[in-house]
Design an enzyme around this catalytic site. Sequence first.
Site, mmCIF file in Angstrom:
data_model
loop_
_atom_site.group_PDB
_atom_site.id
_atom_site.type_symbol
_atom_site.label_atom_id
_atom_site.label_comp_id
_atom_site.label_asym_id
_atom_site.label_seq_id
_atom_site.Cartn_x
_atom_site.Cartn_y
_atom_site.Cartn_z
ATOM 1 N N GLU A 38 6.950 -4.794 -5.339
ATOM 2 C CA GLU A 38 6.819 -5.637 -4.164
ATOM 3 C C GLU A 38 5.437 -5.759 -3.687
ATOM 4 O O GLU A 38 4.775 -6.742 -3.531
ATOM 5 C CB GLU A 38 7.715 -5.411 -2.776
ATOM 6 C CG GLU A 38 7.653 -6.476 -2.020
ATOM 7 C CD GLU A 38 8.702 -6.232 -0.694
ATOM 8 O OE1 GLU A 38 9.683 -5.893 -0.766
ATOM 9 O OE2 GLU A 38 8.460 -6.307 0.739
ATOM 10 N N ASP A 39 4.992 -4.494 -3.243
ATOM 11 C CA ASP A 39 3.559 -4.476 -2.855
ATOM 12 C C ASP A 39 2.608 -4.971 -3.735
ATOM 13 O O ASP A 39 1.607 -5.754 -3.464
ATOM 14 C CB ASP A 39 3.075 -2.980 -2.146
ATOM 15 C CG ASP A 39 1.981 -3.155 -1.290
ATOM 16 O OD1 ASP A 39 1.815 -3.948 -0.401
ATOM 17 O OD2 ASP A 39 0.963 -2.333 -1.576
ATOM 18 N N ASP A 92 7.633 1.635 -1.241
ATOM 19 C CA ASP A 92 8.155 1.838 0.187
ATOM 20 C C ASP A 92 7.292 2.370 1.024
ATOM 21 O O ASP A 92 6.765 1.514 2.127
ATOM 22 C CB ASP A 92 9.446 2.615 0.084
ATOM 23 C CG ASP A 92 10.569 2.287 -0.769
ATOM 24 O OD1 ASP A 92 11.132 1.328 -0.682
ATOM 25 O OD2 ASP A 92 10.720 2.964 -1.864
HETATM 26 O O1 TRH Z 1 6.040 1.472 -7.091
HETATM 27 P P1 TRH Z 1 6.962 0.228 -7.026
HETATM 28 O O2 TRH Z 1 7.700 0.086 -8.335
HETATM 29 O O3 TRH Z 1 7.668 0.376 -5.632
HETATM 30 C C1 TRH Z 1 8.743 -0.389 -5.132
HETATM 31 C C2 TRH Z 1 9.730 0.891 -5.090
HETATM 32 O O4 TRH Z 1 10.650 0.972 -6.458
HETATM 33 C C3 TRH Z 1 10.963 0.384 -4.058
HETATM 34 O O5 TRH Z 1 11.885 1.146 -3.912
HETATM 35 C C4 TRH Z 1 11.429 -1.086 -4.410
HETATM 36 O O6 TRH Z 1 11.982 -1.649 -3.289
HETATM 37 C C5 TRH Z 1 10.247 -1.769 -4.546
HETATM 38 O O7 TRH Z 1 9.442 -1.473 -5.503
HETATM 39 C C6 TRH Z 1 10.717 -3.138 -4.776
HETATM 40 O O8 TRH Z 1 5.946 -1.007 -6.992
HETATM 41 P P2 TRH Z 1 4.926 -1.523 -5.671
HETATM 42 O O9 TRH Z 1 5.934 -2.275 -4.551
HETATM 43 O O10 TRH Z 1 4.233 -2.622 -6.445
HETATM 44 O O11 TRH Z 1 4.538 -0.379 -4.943
HETATM 45 C C7 TRH Z 1 3.237 0.094 -5.696
HETATM 46 C C8 TRH Z 1 2.323 0.640 -4.610
HETATM 47 O O12 TRH Z 1 1.595 1.590 -5.194
HETATM 48 C C9 TRH Z 1 1.446 -0.216 -4.109
HETATM 49 O O13 TRH Z 1 0.868 -0.114 -3.053
HETATM 50 C C10 TRH Z 1 0.042 -0.059 -4.747
HETATM 51 C C11 TRH Z 1 0.076 1.253 -5.046
HETATM 52 N N1 TRH Z 1 -0.767 1.780 -6.287
HETATM 53 C C12 TRH Z 1 -1.806 2.289 -5.793
HETATM 54 O O14 TRH Z 1 -2.380 2.653 -4.888
HETATM 55 N N2 TRH Z 1 -2.579 3.110 -7.162
HETATM 56 C C13 TRH Z 1 -2.352 2.543 -8.221
HETATM 57 O O15 TRH Z 1 -3.069 3.057 -9.288
HETATM 58 C C14 TRH Z 1 -1.006 1.703 -8.567
HETATM 59 C C15 TRH Z 1 -0.797 1.285 -10.016
HETATM 60 C C16 TRH Z 1 -0.447 1.325 -7.547
#
Ligand code: TRH
Length: 389
Positions: free
Chosen positions: A286-287, A26
């Site tokens: 997602e991201d 998020d």
């Molecule tokens: O962390 P996520 O599982 O996040 C989300 C939330 O759960 C949310 O509620 C849900 O709606 C969504 O998934 C589908 O996974 P995501 O989206 O990949 O986000 C992770 C973020 O963390 C992304 O911006 C990359 C960042 N990140 C770092 O900055 N450093 C790291 O070492 C890692 C592994 C990730």
Amino acid sequence: MLEVSNNKDAQTTLALFCKVVDNYGDIGICWRLARQLAHEHGIAVNLWVDDLISFKRICPEVHTDQAEQDVAGIKVTHWRDQNGVFTLNDIANIVIEFFGCDVPPAYIATMAQCTPRPLWFNLEGLSAEEWVEGCHRLPSPHPQYSLIKYFFFPGFTDKTGGLIKEAQLSEQRQQFQSNSQAIVQFLSRLGVTAAEQETLKVSLFCYPHAPVNDLFEAWKNSPVAITCLVPEGVASDAITHFLGQTAVAGSHATQGALTVRVLPFIPQSDYDRLLWACDLNFVRGEDSFVRAQWANKPFVWHIYPQDENLHHVKLKAFLNRYTAKTDALDNLSLAWNTASDPQGNWADVWQTLLTELPQITLLSTEWEQEMLKNGNFSTNLLQFATTLA
Ligand code: TRH
């Protein structure tokens, strides 16, 4: 400049409201969007976020004890509750709520008193399903005030808002990927040894329920040496089990062809570089899923789980659209999300995929070009805003 205020010389202001439901996606998405809107479109962005601790994990410059702060030119407000008293001057020209996160009622009431009314968007989650095109840009009139909120969806077709991608990202990635010294320095800084850098490098980011043990068994018997790089806190139980010790940054172990190394949880910009530096990326949510698509490397997506296996529908919708793949990648993706049962054939699935990685890498470039035809999410959003202003 987007003309949404009476004063044509004034800088456009935008408030982005983000509630962290869980994990980092998020705030990860909102922070990325906030920076792009400010740095590439000259908008004065105010990011409201309820969880500064999660924010700090992906952006170490954030102070967790400040009600308001400036981070990289963006005003960050700690969104503590739904209370607050707002004047007309507090209201931004554009208001975005992430995932229907409920803007404070007094803020909405003040929006309704503004002339012109602020443009109001609900930023939705990413899905490759067909229905998204029908809902993208739909208006939702407020039941009480003369205000309209518009649903704006990211997506994979030109009938959606497209995907978030910074203007300079491809160039930065190409520079990094064509500079072997930069890759060595980056990985060395994370503690990856020279010998590990010579192996097939795989980054691992998944939810705790992923079948990591099954995959690790296949990797132990892989015909090529593999180094699995996993940020601290990810799949901790499975990693601890493999290592035979608590999975903390710096810990590592080798069994057969597989070395597992725990990395620190890195800032968001470094996470991009990790994806660029690896030969295969496991991503989630997602991201990171979108960033893997901009890395031009093969990736396997662990989708956020939903009730009644709804996420399997979303996963298949994406795999149906996704062109940078082979059957082996489909098979591994389905098995990784327990949408299929490889019936003990993890080793076969893996070995087929391994031989196809170069082909998939080439196809990834074509996929990126396809996605770029849909335009960029923030530009698409602002263009739509212009039509409403
Ligand atoms: O962390 P996520 O599982 O996040 C989300 C939330 O759960 C949310 O509620 C849900 O709606 C969504 O998934 C589908 O996974 P995501 O989206 O990949 O986000 C992770 C973020 O963390 C992304 O911006 C990359 C960042 N990140 C770092 O900055 N450093 C790291 O070492 C890692 C592994 C990730």
